[in-house]
Motif scaffolding. Structure first.
Motif, PDB file in Angstrom:
ATOM      1  N   HIS A 181       2.012   4.300   8.173  1.00  8.40           N
ATOM      2  CA  HIS A 181       2.575   4.071   7.069  1.00  8.40           C
ATOM      3  C   HIS A 181       4.198   3.295   6.922  1.00  8.40           C
ATOM      4  O   HIS A 181       4.455   2.885   5.815  1.00  8.40           O
ATOM      5  CB  HIS A 181       2.985   5.679   6.355  1.00  8.40           C
ATOM      6  CG  HIS A 181       1.740   6.341   6.105  1.00  8.40           C
ATOM      7  ND1 HIS A 181       1.036   6.806   7.109  1.00  8.40           N
ATOM      8  CD2 HIS A 181       1.153   6.376   4.911  1.00  8.40           C
ATOM      9  CE1 HIS A 181       0.061   7.395   6.443  1.00  8.40           C
ATOM     10  NE2 HIS A 181       0.042   7.180   4.942  1.00  8.40           N
TER      11      HIS A 181
ATOM     12  N   THR B 279       4.635   7.605  -2.827  1.00  9.95           N
ATOM     13  CA  THR B 279       3.978   6.778  -1.791  1.00  9.95           C
ATOM     14  C   THR B 279       4.898   5.917  -1.163  1.00  9.95           C
ATOM     15  O   THR B 279       5.053   5.830  -0.170  1.00  9.95           O
ATOM     16  CB  THR B 279       2.591   5.779  -2.371  1.00  9.95           C
ATOM     17  OG1 THR B 279       1.548   6.792  -2.973  1.00  9.95           O
ATOM     18  CG2 THR B 279       2.026   4.927  -1.251  1.00  9.95           C
TER      19      THR B 279
ATOM     20  N   LYS C 137       6.571   6.043   2.877  1.00  7.65           N
ATOM     21  CA  LYS C 137       6.640   4.891   3.712  1.00  7.65           C
ATOM     22  C   LYS C 137       8.164   4.629   4.239  1.00  7.65           C
ATOM     23  O   LYS C 137       8.534   4.668   5.593  1.00  7.65           O
ATOM     24  CB  LYS C 137       6.296   3.468   3.150  1.00  7.65           C
ATOM     25  CG  LYS C 137       5.026   3.570   2.999  1.00  7.65           C
ATOM     26  CD  LYS C 137       4.505   2.088   1.879  1.00  7.65           C
ATOM     27  CE  LYS C 137       3.085   1.752   2.372  1.00  7.65           C
ATOM     28  NZ  LYS C 137       2.854   1.092   3.401  1.00  7.65           N
TER      29      LYS C 137
END
Length: 170
Positions: free
Chosen positions: A89, A19, A23
């Motif tokens: 993101h 995750t 980003k």
């Protein structure tokens, strides 16, 4: 996915790493585009020096995106597939250039590098002693971002000093 390679990760969830890397991946693509566009639209004094610096940084940001994507894949994840997701993101975001003069564009770029330094510092801290491979990758990128900030700040300072000197002589 590298099962044995992933087995060395301790004290952090692989999905959490994926995750945060996605980003960072979004940030790298937006930074690449920022530098690419800035090198095309920059105007004013010492623009050739700025174009060279911005173009070099664009190349580095694209290399960073590739490094991050490769790590995401090694971890069994998928890099963001839709460029629209980069905006939602991203840690650092993207601001469309409003002023095309060298000093303004350099100031925008310096802010972006400072954000990247903060993000990669956090990623290094997060993965230190837990995921050595990701730690090594983000440490390498962090070193580049620190160098980028210095390059841009030096060019900015040279140009602003030159402008001051000219104004004194007028």
């Amino acid at each position: 996915m590298a099962r044995r390679g992933n087995s060395i990760i301790k004290g952090i969830e692989i999905n959490e790493i994926i995750t945060v890397l996605n980003k960072a991946y979004a940030d790298e693509w937006l930074a690449y585009y920022q530098y690419f566009v800035q090198a095309k639209i920059v105007k004013g004094i010492m623009k050739d020096a700025a174009i060279a610096e911005l173009t070099e940084h664009a190349t580095d940001e694209l290399r960073h995106a590739n490094m991050v994507a490769d790590r995401i894949l090694q971890l069994g994840g998928t890099p963001l597939l839709n460029p629209q997701d980069w905006f939602t993101h991203s840690n650092c975001g993207y601001e469309e250039p409003k002023e095309f003069d060298v000093v303004s564009l350099l100031e925008d770029s310096i802010k972006g590098e400072q954000c990247a330094i903060s993000i990669y510092s956090k990623l290094a801290e997060m993965t230190r002693d837990k995921d050595i491979v990701t730690y090594d990758i983000v440490s390498e990128i962090l070193a580049d971002e620190v160098e980028h900030e210095e390059d841009l700040q030096s060019l900015h300072d040279d140009i602003t000093e030159f402008i001051k000197d000219i104004k004194k002589k007028i």
